[in-house]
Structures are given as C-alpha cells and as structure tokens.
Design a protein around this motif. Structure first.
Motif, PDB file in Angstrom:
ATOM      1  N   TYR A 175       4.157  41.330  47.751  1.00 23.73           N
ATOM      2  CA  TYR A 175       3.607  41.763  46.458  1.00 23.73           C
ATOM      3  C   TYR A 175       4.260  40.991  45.304  1.00 23.73           C
ATOM      4  O   TYR A 175       3.587  40.520  44.383  1.00 23.73           O
ATOM      5  CB  TYR A 175       3.824  43.270  46.305  1.00 23.73           C
ATOM      6  N   ALA A 183      -6.680  37.917  45.356  1.00 23.29           N
ATOM      7  CA  ALA A 183      -6.179  39.299  45.434  1.00 23.29           C
ATOM      8  C   ALA A 183      -6.673  40.006  46.687  1.00 23.29           C
ATOM      9  O   ALA A 183      -5.926  40.780  47.317  1.00 23.29           O
ATOM     10  CB  ALA A 183      -6.600  40.077  44.186  1.00 23.29           C
ATOM     11  N   LYS A 234      -1.134  29.782  54.747  1.00 25.52           N
ATOM     12  CA  LYS A 234      -0.173  29.183  53.820  1.00 25.52           C
ATOM     13  C   LYS A 234       0.169  27.758  54.254  1.00 25.52           C
ATOM     14  O   LYS A 234       0.303  26.852  53.417  1.00 25.52           O
ATOM     15  CB  LYS A 234       1.096  30.035  53.743  1.00 25.52           C
ATOM     16  N   TYR A 289      -4.581  38.805  49.651  1.00 25.65           N
ATOM     17  CA  TYR A 289      -3.228  39.360  49.541  1.00 25.65           C
ATOM     18  C   TYR A 289      -3.209  40.849  49.866  1.00 25.65           C
ATOM     19  O   TYR A 289      -2.263  41.353  50.482  1.00 25.65           O
ATOM     20  CB  TYR A 289      -2.659  39.119  48.143  1.00 25.65           C
ATOM     21  N   ASN A 290      -4.243  41.555  49.450  1.00 27.34           N
ATOM     22  CA  ASN A 290      -4.302  42.992  49.730  1.00 27.34           C
ATOM     23  C   ASN A 290      -4.273  43.252  51.236  1.00 27.34           C
ATOM     24  O   ASN A 290      -3.577  44.155  51.721  1.00 27.34           O
ATOM     25  CB  ASN A 290      -5.567  43.600  49.127  1.00 27.34           C
ATOM     26  N   THR A 317      -4.336  46.532  45.199  1.00 23.89           N
ATOM     27  CA  THR A 317      -3.017  46.067  45.635  1.00 23.89           C
ATOM     28  C   THR A 317      -1.967  47.153  45.414  1.00 23.89           C
ATOM     29  O   THR A 317      -1.180  47.480  46.320  1.00 23.89           O
ATOM     30  CB  THR A 317      -2.599  44.814  44.848  1.00 23.89           C
ATOM     31  N   TYR A 375      -1.930  34.785  58.262  1.00 22.65           N
ATOM     32  CA  TYR A 375      -1.558  34.568  56.858  1.00 22.65           C
ATOM     33  C   TYR A 375      -0.614  33.382  56.730  1.00 22.65           C
ATOM     34  O   TYR A 375      -0.765  32.538  55.830  1.00 22.65           O
ATOM     35  CB  TYR A 375      -0.919  35.856  56.321  1.00 22.65           C
ATOM     36  N   CYS A 408      -1.088  35.122  41.027  1.00 19.87           N
ATOM     37  CA  CYS A 408      -2.238  35.934  41.452  1.00 19.87           C
ATOM     38  C   CYS A 408      -1.953  37.375  41.047  1.00 19.87           C
ATOM     39  O   CYS A 408      -1.111  38.057  41.643  1.00 19.87           O
ATOM     40  CB  CYS A 408      -2.434  35.830  42.965  1.00 19.87           C
ATOM     41  N   GLU A 448       5.819  38.081  45.631  1.00 13.88           N
ATOM     42  CA  GLU A 448       5.426  36.680  45.809  1.00 13.88           C
ATOM     43  C   GLU A 448       4.056  36.423  45.195  1.00 13.88           C
ATOM     44  O   GLU A 448       3.827  35.401  44.528  1.00 13.88           O
ATOM     45  CB  GLU A 448       5.393  36.337  47.299  1.00 13.88           C
ATOM     46  N   MET A 449       3.174  37.357  45.387  1.00 14.46           N
ATOM     47  CA  MET A 449       1.817  37.274  44.839  1.00 14.46           C
ATOM     48  C   MET A 449       1.857  37.095  43.323  1.00 14.46           C
ATOM     49  O   MET A 449       1.180  36.233  42.750  1.00 14.46           O
ATOM     50  CB  MET A 449       1.053  38.542  45.228  1.00 14.46           C
ATOM     51  N   ARG A 450       2.669  37.917  42.671  1.00 15.58           N
ATOM     52  CA  ARG A 450       2.780  37.852  41.213  1.00 15.58           C
ATOM     53  C   ARG A 450       3.432  36.546  40.762  1.00 15.58           C
ATOM     54  O   ARG A 450       3.018  35.937  39.767  1.00 15.58           O
ATOM     55  CB  ARG A 450       3.569  39.048  40.701  1.00 15.58           C
ATOM     56  N   PRO A 489      -1.964  41.197  40.776  1.00 14.14           N
ATOM     57  CA  PRO A 489      -2.372  42.339  41.608  1.00 14.14           C
ATOM     58  C   PRO A 489      -3.404  43.190  40.872  1.00 14.14           C
ATOM     59  O   PRO A 489      -3.363  43.311  39.648  1.00 14.14           O
ATOM     60  CB  PRO A 489      -1.065  43.125  41.795  1.00 14.14           C
TER      61      PRO A 489
END
Length: 451
Positions: free
Chosen positions: A286, A263, A255, A266-267, A300, A251, A294, A288-290, A296
């Motif tokens: 989680y 998603a 990056k 990320y999951n 997620t 991962y 992106c 960071e994703m938002r 969830p």
C-alpha cells in the motif's frame, strides 16, 4: 467490464429529506379514495430527477409501488421522465420478471426526445434476462437493436458481459468462439483482448479454476494480447481459488516486465499479499503504491481496513478510517461493512451505524440483513426492530432476505404470530418466502410426491 448500473447522487442529507417528502406524498396519494388532483407543493421545480431516481430505488423490492410512484410523479408533479428514470424503473421491473411491462415502457420512451432508449436501457434488459436464465430472450433482444440504431460493438459487449456476470459463460463462449471464430456476431466485431477478458472473468464467476487456467494459457497460444486488466482478473482468480501466493508471484512477474500497475491491479495484489503473507506486507505494498504515484482509492483503503479488522487490529483500522477524508477518500458503505463484520459489541455496532447515516452514507439492504442476522445469532431482538424501523424511516423497501432475517429472529424468540404476519406481508409483495415448518409452510414429503 462491470455489470452494475450506477446513478448520480445528490447531497445525502438534502436527498433524504426530499425522498421522505416524496415517499409520504405518494403514499398519501395511493391511499386516498378522492379523485386525483395536482399536488400543488410538488412539481418539477421542487424536485429534480436525481431525487426521483433515488426514490425509485427505495421501491426496488416492490415493483408495483415503484410503477405507481413513477406514474404519480409524471401525472401529479408535472415531471417529464428522462431516459435515466425510465432505466431505473425498467431495472426494478426486470428484477420481478415484468418484461412485458418493461418493453411497453421502452416503446413509450421513443415518443419523447429526452427519453430515447440508450445502451444502458438494453444493458439492463440483458442483465435481467440473463439473471433470470432467459438467455435466448437476451440474444433476441440484441437482434432487435437495429430498430433502435444500437446494434453495435457496445451492445454486443454488454450482452457478453451480462452472460459472463450471471454464470452463463458457456453460452457466451459459444457465441464468441463457436461458429464465429473471428469474433464476429451478426456483423459486430469486437476487440480480442476485451472479449477474452470478459470470458476469463466469466469462468472465474462460476469457479471453474481449471478452465480459468486453460483459458489463460490459450490466450498466449492464440496470440491474444494480455493487458493490465487481464492480469488483474487472473490475479483475482488465483487469490479467490485459494492460491494467493501465486497471485503475489504473478505480481512480481509483472513488475519484472516493467508493467505499470493501476489502482485495480494494486487492490488485487494487496488483498492477495494480505492473505498469503499477512497484513504488514499488505500495508508495505500500500505504501509502495503511494510512493510510485498511484493514488489509492476507497477500495484500496477498504481492503487494508478489512485485513486489519480480520486480524483483530481494530485500533489501527479505526485510525486509518479516521484519516480517509484527509487522504481524499470518502468512506462508503463497504468501509463500514469491514467493521460491522468484526465488531462484537451491539452498542458499538449501533453507534457506528448511526455515524454512518449521519455522515451521509446510505445503508444498503445487505447492510440491514447482515446486522439483523448478527443480532439474531446473539439472541438480541430489540436491535433488530431498531434496524427495521430505521429501514422504514430511510424509505427502504425490505427484500426477501431482510424479511427472512426478521422472521428467523421472531421464530427463534417464539413469536410465531408476528413471524406469520411478516411472512404473509412478504408474500403479498410478491417476494419468495422460505418454507418454515414452525409457520406451517414447510411441504411434507407426501405433498411433494403427490405433486
């Protein structure tokens, strides 16, 4: 590519009431000895085909009743079946290896423009043949698709995907890379990355981790482009093979390459980092994703809730659960499974189970099985019967695992007569029963040798 077949859903409360009427009407019809008469209060204006499809799903463990209901709806309710309702019945028939009946329906489908067989029809046939280990029949079905004008890249991918999904990746690999080095099969050419992703996932399904790594490295050697889906699959492989820290490392490499994760990716990362570094780090990713835009999805949220439950942080798990609707995520049956697997209080479990149904989330058969087995381990019989009754009320036809869970609890309680009754009922439905010495159904060594 997923092998699951999904169907549209109605409003759950409306759907349930309609299903219950259809189930009771069809049951009354099947038990009646009087000549058939049209059912005046049930017609195509009263029930749409989504209701029929969902009702067929209630008979997914009883193909004879499903077929009877299918024919009854057509003859007595004046409903013309579409490709979708045919496909649902074909899926149920295939589960019980009724392939001749399935082909009869496929040929019947061609007689009406609104029920012409489509890619989903044969995707179901591939899935059911391969899950029954009838690989040659699946390939022969692909060869027959010219007569349906469906022998194309989509059908080829559906065939390969079915082989990989149901642990016949060796055969899939041979079809793709054996005699057809250019990924051509009977004239069908497919995207290199898509096929490689399917094969990679196929090695993953059978747990051949060394082969997964070898195939992953061969993709680079052969110049195959790896897309985000490729990385998501391989991160999942690393996570499931007991090396979640390597998934986290991959991962970070992604990056570093500037890859924008979706998603699904990320999951996988959140699942891996939760296992390797703890739930707090999973929550950090989680967030960071938002922050990166992106959004969830429910998968997620389920992963985060599962991490919280597994770490005994139930209050935080419930807090997130209660906030789901505000975040645009609707809880699904797997959301509730996260809690069911960790809760230790029978009353709390049943209360949450009732809340699930009241919210319109329909339990799956494995929901019932999981809870019945859990109550059985604790020595509680009454909640098991409560669940069995609820299963009947919802119109769910128990499968062999549900019967097995109930029978095991009854044997544990010394209720051999009732256990034998359910065992015989199970056999009468054509379901495979587990031999049990307590019921006199276990083969002795002499009988095995004599056979």
């Amino acid at each position: 590519m997923s092998s699951s077949i999904s169907y549209p859903r109605l409003n759950p409360i409306t759907l349930l009431s309609r299903i219950q009427i259809l189930l009771s009407s069809s049951t009354s019809h099947s038990l009646s000895t009087k000549p058939k008469k049209p059912v005046s209060h049930l017609d195509s204006k009263t029930f749409d085909l989504n209701t029929v499809t969902e009702t067929l799903s209630c008979y997914s463990s009883d193909w004879k009743r499903a077929l009877e209901f299918f024919n009854w709806v057509e003859t007595d309710c004046n409903i013309t079946h579409t490709t979708e309702t045919y496909n649902r019945l074909i899926d149920i028939l295939g589960k019980f290896f009724e392939f001749d009946v399935s082909w009869g329906l496929i040929h019947k489908m061609r007689t009406n423009p609104i029920s012409i067989p489509n890619h989903t029809t044969f995707r179901i046939m591939f899935k059911r043949y391969v899950s029954a280990h009838l690989v040659n029949e699946a390939v022969s079905t692909f060869d027959r698709l010219e007569e349906f004008n469906l022998k194309d890249e989509t059908s080829y991918c559906n065939l390969i995907d079915s082989l990989c999904e149901y642990k016949h990746v060796i055969e899939a690999h041979d079809l793709c890379f054996g005699s057809n080095k250019d990924l051509a099969f009977n004239g069908c050419r497919v995207n290199d990355t898509k096929i490689h992703n399917m094969i990679l996932r196929g090695w993953f399904k059978i747990g051949w981790w060394g082969k997964c790594r070898e195939f992953w490295e061969d993709m680079d050697k052969n110049g195959v482009h790896k897309d985000l889906h490729s990385y998501s699959i391989y991160m999942d492989i690393l996570c499931k093979s007991g090396k979640p820290w390597k998934a986290v490392k991959l991962y970070k490499e992604m990056k570093g390459k500037g890859m924008k994760l979706d998603a699904v990716a990320y999951n996988t990362v959140i699942r891996a980092i939760g296992l390797s570094e703890g739930v707090d780090f999973a929550i950090r990713v989680y967030k960071e994703m938002r922050e990166l835009g992106c959004e969830p999805n429910i998968v997620t949220c389920n992963i985060v809730i599962k991490h919280l439950c597994d770490n005994g942080r139930m209050r935080e798990a419930y807090a997130m659960f209660n906030q789901l609707s505000k975040r645009g995520c609707v809880p699904d049956v797997l959301t509730y499974h996260c809690f069911f697997s960790c809760l230790e209080n029978p009353k709390e479990i049943l209360k949450l189970f009732d809340r699930m149904i009241e919210s319109g989330v329909r339990p799956r058969m494995d929901t019932f099985v999981m809870l019945m087995r859990k109550f059985g381990r604790w020595g509680f019989l009454r909640p098991v019967f409560t669940l069995w009754k609820k299963m009947e009320e919802l119109g769910c036809s128990p499968d062999e695992f549900a019967y097995g869970a109930l029978i095991d609890v009854l044997i544990q309680k010394g209720m051999f007569g009732m256990a034998r009754m359910y065992d015989e009922e199970m056999l009468a439905k054509g379901l495979s029963a587990k031999p049990r010495e307590e019921l006199g159904t276990k083969l002795v060594q002499g009988e095995c040798d004599g056979g």
